[in-house]
Design a protein around this motif. Structure first.
Motif, mmCIF file in Angstrom:
data_model
loop_
_atom_site.group_PDB
_atom_site.id
_atom_site.type_symbol
_atom_site.label_atom_id
_atom_site.label_comp_id
_atom_site.label_asym_id
_atom_site.label_seq_id
_atom_site.Cartn_x
_atom_site.Cartn_y
_atom_site.Cartn_z
ATOM 1 N N ALA A 245 -13.789 -12.275 16.152
ATOM 2 C CA ALA A 245 -13.219 -11.407 16.624
ATOM 3 C C ALA A 245 -11.830 -11.617 16.214
ATOM 4 C CB ALA A 245 -13.446 -11.157 18.059
ATOM 5 N N SER A 246 -11.304 -12.835 16.417
ATOM 6 C CA SER A 246 -9.910 -13.016 16.140
ATOM 7 C C SER A 246 -9.448 -12.989 14.588
ATOM 8 C CB SER A 246 -9.390 -14.498 16.557
ATOM 9 O OG SER A 246 -9.767 -14.557 17.741
ATOM 10 N N MET A 247 -10.385 -13.518 13.925
ATOM 11 C CA MET A 247 -10.386 -13.226 12.322
ATOM 12 C C MET A 247 -10.268 -11.769 11.890
ATOM 13 S SD MET A 247 -9.231 -15.527 10.130
ATOM 14 C CE MET A 247 -9.937 -15.390 8.594
ATOM 15 N N GLN A 248 -11.458 -11.154 12.542
ATOM 16 C CA GLN A 248 -11.434 -9.689 12.119
ATOM 17 C C GLN A 248 -10.138 -9.020 12.434
ATOM 18 O OE1 GLN A 248 -15.076 -7.443 12.514
ATOM 19 N NE2 GLN A 248 -14.100 -5.976 13.726
ATOM 20 N N ARG A 249 -9.869 -9.255 13.702
ATOM 21 C CA ARG A 249 -8.596 -8.551 14.396
ATOM 22 C C ARG A 249 -7.392 -8.822 13.137
ATOM 23 N NH1 ARG A 249 -4.185 -10.583 16.526
ATOM 24 N NH2 ARG A 249 -5.344 -12.534 17.356
ATOM 25 N N THR A 250 -7.198 -10.134 12.698
ATOM 26 C CA THR A 250 -6.255 -10.512 11.786
ATOM 27 C C THR A 250 -6.204 -9.802 10.689
ATOM 28 O OG1 THR A 250 -6.244 -12.594 13.015
ATOM 29 C CG2 THR A 250 -4.973 -12.333 10.996
ATOM 30 N N ILE A 251 -7.398 -9.540 9.999
ATOM 31 C CA ILE A 251 -7.631 -9.129 8.715
ATOM 32 C C ILE A 251 -7.088 -7.601 8.771
ATOM 33 C CG2 ILE A 251 -9.332 -8.332 6.788
ATOM 34 C CD1 ILE A 251 -10.758 -11.121 7.556
ATOM 35 N N ILE A 252 -7.579 -7.069 9.861
ATOM 36 C CA ILE A 252 -7.319 -5.346 10.010
ATOM 37 C C ILE A 252 -5.879 -5.121 10.149
ATOM 38 C CG2 ILE A 252 -7.586 -3.406 11.605
ATOM 39 C CD1 ILE A 252 -10.627 -4.979 12.185
ATOM 40 N N GLU A 253 -5.306 -6.197 11.139
ATOM 41 C CA GLU A 253 -3.716 -6.093 11.152
ATOM 42 C C GLU A 253 -3.024 -6.145 9.796
ATOM 43 O OE1 GLU A 253 -3.181 -8.017 15.465
ATOM 44 O OE2 GLU A 253 -1.736 -8.884 14.091
ATOM 45 N N ILE A 254 -3.390 -6.818 8.895
ATOM 46 C CA ILE A 254 -2.803 -7.180 7.695
ATOM 47 C C ILE A 254 -3.098 -5.765 7.053
ATOM 48 C CG2 ILE A 254 -2.804 -8.273 5.310
ATOM 49 C CD1 ILE A 254 -3.824 -10.976 7.144
ATOM 50 N N LEU A 255 -4.491 -5.154 6.745
ATOM 51 C CA LEU A 255 -4.689 -4.248 5.982
ATOM 52 C C LEU A 255 -3.790 -2.932 6.689
ATOM 53 C CD1 LEU A 255 -8.443 -4.478 6.066
ATOM 54 C CD2 LEU A 255 -6.700 -4.601 3.707
ATOM 55 N N MET A 256 -3.632 -2.907 8.025
ATOM 56 C CA MET A 256 -3.094 -1.673 8.620
ATOM 57 C C MET A 256 -1.473 -1.527 8.459
ATOM 58 S SD MET A 256 -5.605 0.384 9.473
ATOM 59 C CE MET A 256 -4.503 1.563 10.445
ATOM 60 N N LEU A 257 -1.070 -2.938 8.476
ATOM 61 C CA LEU A 257 0.408 -2.923 8.313
ATOM 62 C C LEU A 257 1.108 -2.147 7.247
ATOM 63 C CD1 LEU A 257 1.582 -6.548 9.347
ATOM 64 C CD2 LEU A 257 2.521 -4.364 10.115
ATOM 65 N N LYS A 258 0.366 -2.397 6.072
ATOM 66 C CA LYS A 258 0.872 -1.982 4.450
ATOM 67 C C LYS A 258 0.350 -0.755 4.649
ATOM 68 C CE LYS A 258 2.948 -5.651 3.532
ATOM 69 N NZ LYS A 258 2.950 -6.509 2.242
ATOM 70 N N LEU A 259 -0.586 -0.327 4.935
ATOM 71 C CA LEU A 259 -1.061 1.238 4.950
ATOM 72 C C LEU A 259 -0.180 1.930 5.576
ATOM 73 C CD1 LEU A 259 -3.349 3.131 4.071
ATOM 74 C CD2 LEU A 259 -4.523 2.617 6.030
ATOM 75 N N LYS A 260 0.201 1.814 6.856
ATOM 76 C CA LYS A 260 1.178 2.350 7.779
ATOM 77 C C LYS A 260 2.646 2.691 6.818
ATOM 78 C CE LYS A 260 0.313 -0.200 11.512
ATOM 79 N NZ LYS A 260 0.569 -0.713 12.826
ATOM 80 N N ARG A 261 2.999 1.450 6.287
ATOM 81 C CA ARG A 261 4.259 1.229 5.352
ATOM 82 C C ARG A 261 4.096 2.515 4.387
ATOM 83 N NH1 ARG A 261 7.137 -3.880 3.302
ATOM 84 N NH2 ARG A 261 8.569 -2.764 1.794
ATOM 85 N N ALA A 262 2.880 2.338 3.768
ATOM 86 C CA ALA A 262 2.505 3.400 2.492
ATOM 87 C C ALA A 262 3.061 4.629 3.036
ATOM 88 C CB ALA A 262 1.344 3.074 2.035
ATOM 89 N N SER A 263 2.297 5.038 4.165
ATOM 90 C CA SER A 263 2.339 6.488 4.843
ATOM 91 C C SER A 263 3.732 6.962 5.104
ATOM 92 C CB SER A 263 1.522 6.480 6.086
ATOM 93 O OG SER A 263 1.670 7.809 6.662
ATOM 94 N N ARG A 264 4.495 5.881 5.735
ATOM 95 C CA ARG A 264 6.213 6.083 6.206
ATOM 96 C C ARG A 264 6.868 6.426 4.607
ATOM 97 N NH1 ARG A 264 5.936 1.708 9.323
ATOM 98 N NH2 ARG A 264 7.071 0.516 7.685
ATOM 99 N N GLU A 265 6.451 5.592 3.671
ATOM 100 C CA GLU A 265 7.410 5.657 2.563
ATOM 101 C C GLU A 265 7.094 6.831 1.758
ATOM 102 O OE1 GLU A 265 7.167 1.803 0.609
ATOM 103 O OE2 GLU A 265 8.354 0.801 2.081
ATOM 104 N N THR A 266 5.837 7.229 1.692
ATOM 105 C CA THR A 266 5.412 8.461 0.872
ATOM 106 C C THR A 266 5.395 9.524 1.528
ATOM 107 O OG1 THR A 266 3.097 8.161 1.348
ATOM 108 C CG2 THR A 266 3.927 7.060 -0.724
ATOM 109 N N GLY A 267 5.363 9.432 3.178
ATOM 110 C CA GLY A 267 5.176 11.067 3.754
ATOM 111 C C GLY A 267 3.791 11.489 3.944
ATOM 112 N N ILE A 268 3.104 10.674 3.375
ATOM 113 C CA ILE A 268 1.674 11.103 3.175
ATOM 114 C C ILE A 268 0.956 11.037 4.494
ATOM 115 C CG2 ILE A 268 -0.438 11.258 1.809
ATOM 116 C CD1 ILE A 268 1.187 10.523 -0.614
ATOM 117 N N LYS A 269 0.220 12.014 4.914
ATOM 118 C CA LYS A 269 -0.440 11.670 6.194
ATOM 119 C C LYS A 269 -1.904 11.805 6.017
ATOM 120 C CE LYS A 269 3.463 12.545 9.185
ATOM 121 N NZ LYS A 269 3.476 11.248 9.977
#
Ligand code: KG4
Ligand code: ZN
Length: 341
Positions: A245-269
């Motif tokens: 569970a801890s590793m899965q949470r960490t992998i998901i956090e890593i994936l989500m951080l950049k995805l959120k940033r990509a959405s912010r930077e491009t304005g694509i929702k």
């Protein structure tokens, strides 16, 4: 559906799944997948064994797909085939078979990029809403981790990618260290459901821009477990759900951080998920939460189209068929991802 919608046979053989699917237009008539069990005892895909298994599977799998779709091979409009990236020996089985069948039936071949196909799986007609262009797609598999900006079916810009391992490899390696079996992703996912995701903390990588890295957490997990095992021989057995569970949470956090940033930077929702790791229940939940938290419209493929399948190859083939994009018979497969896909 208009009567003249093309009937496309899709074939996928890039890694360890032999798959054939029939689509009429965007409608799926069959999608047969033969997964190769032989790799389990080796803890990973053995390329030579994979190509041999493809050779054994390809004819029965294609035959099964035609029968289930109730389509005669003479009714096919074209064959869409994965040209790459993937294991060269495996790709050669699919591409050689396709060349023979295309010559025999006198129908054209359509080349499909495996990674493009994962993202286009969203357009298979399942009565579900399809993403609006432009959309962001997080493609996460055993070999790739990418954020793509998709402006049209074949206009895909790579915004970020992994500089080392793929997210799927991080799942598989975690499972291997814990001696759970292969492929590890689904096993970690199952265990994580009964574990405490905050039992252990692993450091997040500091990578610039929208790129990813997964080799660091793989190593810190390995060292952490090794040190704990010195103190307690049963450490993994006693804590496997919390570790997963801890590793899965960490992998998901890593994936989500950049995805959120990509959405912010491009304005694509408009945000979509694709690839084998998109079967992960924690990742699916995290993306869906983005609807409330960031105003996203999210698109998650049905389970059968997350891991490798030929329906995604056939849908990509359909859009190329409409454009009249066919391939001469003297083509060769490619093993590495093309940067501009
Ligand atoms: O797309 P895919 O079938 O093959 C490649 O193109 O690589 O992805 C396979 C990867 C493997 O690493 C597997 O462990 C992972 O997808 N996977 C999962 C889950 N189901 C498959 N990872 C996490 N959670 C899952 N439920
Ligand atoms: Zn794949």
């Amino acid at each position: 559906m208009p009567a003249k919608e093309p009937i496309i046979l899709g074939i996928e053989s890039s890694c360890d799944d032999t798959s054939a699917a029939i689509l009429q237009g965007r409608k799926i008539l069959s999608n047969i997948i033969a997964s190769q069990e032989i790799h389990k005892k080796y803890g990973g895909v053995v390329p030579e064994l994979a190509s041999r298994a493809h050779q054994q599977n390809i004819i029965p799998v294609v035959d099964h797909a035609l029968k289930q779709a109730n389509v005669k091979k003479e009714d096919l409009s074209a064959i869409a085939i994965t040209r790459g990236p993937g294991l060269l020996g495996s790709l050669l089985v699919g591409t050689s078979f396709t060349k023979g069948l295309s010559l025999g039936l006198g129908i054209p071949i359509i080349e499909v990029d495996h990674l493009q196909a994962h993202t286009l799986a969203h357009f298979i007609d399942m009565g579900n809403p399809t993403p609006n262009f432009p959309f962001l797609c997080l493609t996460v598999s055993g070999g790739h981790t990418q954020i793509l900006k998709i402006s049209d079916y074949f206009d895909m810009e790579l915004l970020g990618t992994t500089i080392d391992d793929a997210a799927g490899e991080a799942f598989d390696k975690t499972a291997k260290i814990m001696d759970l079996g292969y492929p590890g992703g689904p096993l970690i996912d199952k265990l994580a459901k009964i574990g405490n995701a905050y039992a252990y903390n692993f450091p997040l990588p500091k990578i610039q821009g929208l790129n990813y890295s997964f080799s660091g957490i793989k190593t810190s997990f390995l060292y952490f477990v090794r040190d704990e095992l010195k103190k307690n021989n049963n450490f993994i057995e006693e804590n496997k759900a919390d570790l997963a569970a801890s590793m899965q949470r960490t992998i998901i956090e890593i994936l989500m951080l950049k995805l959120k940033r990509a959405s912010r930077e491009t304005g694509i929702k408009e945000v979509a998920l694709a690839g084998g790791v998109s079967a992960n229940s924690g990742l699916r939940d995290a993306i869906i939460k983005g609807e409330k938290s960031y105003g996203w419209n999210t698109y998650i493929p049905p389970f059968q189209f997350t891991t490798d399948n030929a329906a995604m190859i056939a849908i990509a083939g359909y859009y190329k068929f409409i454009k009249g994009e066919f391939l001469d018979i003297d083509f060769a497969p490619y093993s590495k991802a093309r940067h501009k896909i």
